[in-house]
Enzyme design. Structure first.
Site, PDB file in Angstrom:
ATOM      1  N   HIS A  52       0.677  -0.761  -0.228  1.00  0.00           N
ATOM      2  CA  HIS A  52       0.191  -0.035  -0.063  1.00  0.00           C
ATOM      3  C   HIS A  52       0.837   0.924   0.384  1.00  0.00           C
ATOM      4  CE1 HIS A  52       0.967  -1.027   4.829  1.00  0.00           C
ATOM      5  NE2 HIS A  52       0.506   0.900   4.214  1.00  0.00           N
TER       6      HIS A  52
ATOM      7  N   ARG B  88       3.335   4.845  -0.657  1.00  0.00           N
ATOM      8  CA  ARG B  88       2.833   6.208  -1.500  1.00  0.00           C
ATOM      9  C   ARG B  88       3.904   5.583  -2.669  1.00  0.00           C
ATOM     10  NH1 ARG B  88      -0.584   8.538   1.739  1.00  0.00           N
ATOM     11  NH2 ARG B  88      -2.546   9.655   0.486  1.00  0.00           N
TER      12      ARG B  88
HETATM   13  C1  UD1 Z   1      -1.576   5.950   5.994  1.00  0.00           C
HETATM   14  C2  UD1 Z   1      -0.388   6.204   6.653  1.00  0.00           C
HETATM   15  C3  UD1 Z   1       0.570   5.001   6.342  1.00  0.00           C
HETATM   16  C4  UD1 Z   1       0.550   3.497   7.175  1.00  0.00           C
HETATM   17  C5  UD1 Z   1      -0.851   3.245   6.301  1.00  0.00           C
HETATM   18  C6  UD1 Z   1      -0.712   2.004   7.145  1.00  0.00           C
HETATM   19  C7  UD1 Z   1      -0.183   8.540   6.264  1.00  0.00           C
HETATM   20  C8  UD1 Z   1       0.349   9.623   4.872  1.00  0.00           C
HETATM   21  N1  UD1 Z   1       0.076   7.464   5.684  1.00  0.00           N
HETATM   22  O1  UD1 Z   1      -1.510   5.633   4.684  1.00  0.00           O
HETATM   23  O2  UD1 Z   1       1.891   5.564   7.394  1.00  0.00           O
HETATM   24  O3  UD1 Z   1       1.205   2.654   6.856  1.00  0.00           O
HETATM   25  O4  UD1 Z   1      -1.955   4.139   6.827  1.00  0.00           O
HETATM   26  O5  UD1 Z   1      -2.710   1.804   6.395  1.00  0.00           O
HETATM   27  O6  UD1 Z   1      -0.149   9.045   7.114  1.00  0.00           O
HETATM   28  N2  UD1 Z   1      -8.888   4.644   2.890  1.00  0.00           N
HETATM   29  C9  UD1 Z   1     -10.260   4.458   2.595  1.00  0.00           C
HETATM   30  N3  UD1 Z   1     -10.927   3.632   3.960  1.00  0.00           N
HETATM   31  C10 UD1 Z   1     -10.043   3.817   4.659  1.00  0.00           C
HETATM   32  C11 UD1 Z   1      -8.273   3.738   5.182  1.00  0.00           C
HETATM   33  C12 UD1 Z   1      -8.382   4.297   3.850  1.00  0.00           C
HETATM   34  O7  UD1 Z   1     -11.039   4.642   1.675  1.00  0.00           O
HETATM   35  O8  UD1 Z   1     -10.312   2.831   5.839  1.00  0.00           O
HETATM   36  C13 UD1 Z   1      -8.810   5.314   1.733  1.00  0.00           C
HETATM   37  C14 UD1 Z   1      -9.121   6.869   1.554  1.00  0.00           C
HETATM   38  O9  UD1 Z   1      -9.899   6.967  -0.174  1.00  0.00           O
HETATM   39  C15 UD1 Z   1      -8.075   7.225   1.628  1.00  0.00           C
HETATM   40  C16 UD1 Z   1      -6.577   6.622   1.249  1.00  0.00           C
HETATM   41  O10 UD1 Z   1      -7.261   4.936   2.095  1.00  0.00           O
HETATM   42  O11 UD1 Z   1      -8.466   8.890   1.559  1.00  0.00           O
HETATM   43  C17 UD1 Z   1      -5.638   6.885   1.823  1.00  0.00           C
HETATM   44  O12 UD1 Z   1      -5.224   7.152   3.206  1.00  0.00           O
HETATM   45  P1  UD1 Z   1      -4.340   7.953   3.598  1.00  0.00           P
HETATM   46  O13 UD1 Z   1      -4.523   7.290   5.666  1.00  0.00           O
HETATM   47  O14 UD1 Z   1      -4.031   8.993   3.172  1.00  0.00           O
HETATM   48  O15 UD1 Z   1      -3.159   7.144   3.537  1.00  0.00           O
HETATM   49  P2  UD1 Z   1      -2.627   5.330   3.264  1.00  0.00           P
HETATM   50  O16 UD1 Z   1      -2.324   5.199   2.009  1.00  0.00           O
HETATM   51  O17 UD1 Z   1      -4.027   4.579   4.447  1.00  0.00           O
END
Ligand code: UD1
Length: 379
Positions: A216, A218
């Site tokens: 997952h 980035r």
């Molecule tokens: C985040 C953390 C990363 C961690 C990861 C664990 C940051 C920058 N990144 O990354 O360090 O390893 O979480 O999973 O803080 N989404 C959903 N539902 C959820 C969770 C995520 O729909 O329950 C989708 C949403 O579209 C959201 C996207 O995932 O916008 C990204 O979520 P985000 O927290 O921004 O980054 P992660 O890639 O999950």
């Protein structure tokens, strides 16, 4: 009657919740010493809620900040404006944060602005490359700059902090609470749905071996995630009758879209929604091999004795590499294929990785964190 320490525990994503759960439990078991406020930013929504349920945590404050396909600058801004009134109203003595997400970075700076003491759990992890993992390497360095107590999982992490000039007196080597959580969870019976999945995939009661995948990060968005999927497809074809690849796919659309495009419909690949922590641990226990870019799984897999190929160019979990359970393979499909092939074909190579010793702790990290907070109060 001595004054109780007021502690705000702030987190936002699934992995932070897993690792903070044992710390919250340990704090709440000492009501004579601590008053605890649990605040979630809900940077993740569904994935966070699953973990809160498993560990029976009811947040005192839920900022419910997640937006679909959220961008980092806007998320950061919403955390600042959402969390500040919570901290200023509660006025904690300590703010506890964990790891390196955007929630951690924003909470750390807020704690500093509001002059609240900060305890950083899982401190001192570094790749020394500002772009990998992105943005986590810089998030955790920012937390490290403002922390008043650094809870370093290992001696290796402590050394990183010492090199950055952090005084030894404010570093406590605790082990990683991920192992505390793992111990709590492996005591629970196997969830029936996970056993069903294993049976259906030909693993329980069958002859197939389980290859478990998560990805997952980035920095793997775009070509790298497509390369990872290409390797998985080749592997699935080459071991058509021998393995089942199970891949719970992170909800981030940057991951969902390419993974489903490339891997949908391959017979021996199961694409699943993100799994609850309990079934995921259960699957890890049954895996012959794990391929992952996750941080937490790099800690859990050595503890469960499962050889793990790390789908990243750099890792901050050097201890697992040194111990021999983790191998850094990057995202080149050919290299992923060759490394996986070796572990599937050569029992000696597999046994050498599986038998390595877990370097991430003894499952008592949370107790050490709580003891250090009490000691800091007395000092
Ligand atoms: C985040 C953390 C990363 C961690 C990861 C664990 C940051 C920058 N990144 O990354 O360090 O390893 O979480 O999973 O803080 N989404 C959903 N539902 C959820 C969770 C995520 O729909 O329950 C989708 C949403 O579209 C959201 C996207 O995932 O916008 C990204 O979520 P985000 O927290 O921004 O980054 P992660 O890639 O999950």
């Amino acid at each position: 009657m001595e004054n109780k320490l007021r502690v705000s525990v702030v987190f936002g994503t699934r992995p932070e919740a897993v690792k903070m759960a044992p710390v919250i439990k340990a704090l709440k078991e000492r009501p004579e010493h601590f008053e605890v406020q649990v605040c979630v930013t809900a940077q993740h929504r569904e994935m966070l809620d699953q973990v809160l349920q498993v560990f029976e945590i009811t947040p005192d404050v839920d900022l419910d900040l997640m937006l679909p396909d959220q961008q980092l600058p806007q998320l950061t801004a919403r955390i600042f404006t959402g969390l500040d009134p919570v901290l200023t109203a509660y006025r904690p003595d300590w703010l506890l944060i964990q790891g390196d997400t955007t929630t951690v970075m924003a909470a750390a700076i807020l704690g500093f602005y509001r002059q609240i003491k900060i305890g950083h759990v899982e401190a001192g992890l570094r790749t020394h490359d500002k772009w990998q993992p992105f943005p986590e390497e810089i998030n955790r360095r920012i937390a490290g700059v403002v922390a008043d107590l650094h809870f370093a999982p290992t001696q290796y992490n402590r050394q990183n902090l010492l090199r950055e000039g952090v005084p030894d007196e404010i570093i406590v080597v605790t082990g990683n609470p991920a192992i505390d959580a793992l111990h709590q969870i492996t005591r629970q019976p196997a969830p029936p749905a996970a056993d069903e999945l294993l049976k259906d995939a030909g693993i329980l009661g069958g002859t197939r071996r389980l290859v478990l995948v998560t990805a997952h990060r980035r920095e793997n968005f775009g070509q790298p995630i497509r390369d990872i999927c290409t390797a998985l497809k080749q592997l699935a074809h080459a071991y058509r009758d021998e393995i089942t690849i199970v891949y719970p796919v992170h909800l981030n659309p940057n991951i969902q879209d390419p993974v489903h495009q490339i891997l949908e419909g391959v017979d021996n690949i199961r694409l699943l929604p993100p799994l609850d922590y309990l079934p995921l641990v259960h699957l890890m226990k049954h895996a012959s091999l794990i391929l992952t870019d996750s941080g937490g799984i790099q800690e859990e897999a050595p503890s469960l004795g499962v050889p793990t190929l790390v789908l990243r160019e750099r890792t901050e979990r050097q201890e697992g590499i040194a111990a021999g359970t983790l191998k850094l393979v990057g995202t080149d499909p050919e290299i992923i294929f060759i490394e996986a092939q070796q572990l599937l074909d050569d029992p000696a190579a597999h046994a050498a990785m599986a038998g390595a010793v877990n370097p991430y702790g003894d499952g008592h990290a949370a107790e050490r964190i709580v003891a250090a907070l009490l000691a800091a109060k007395k000092a």
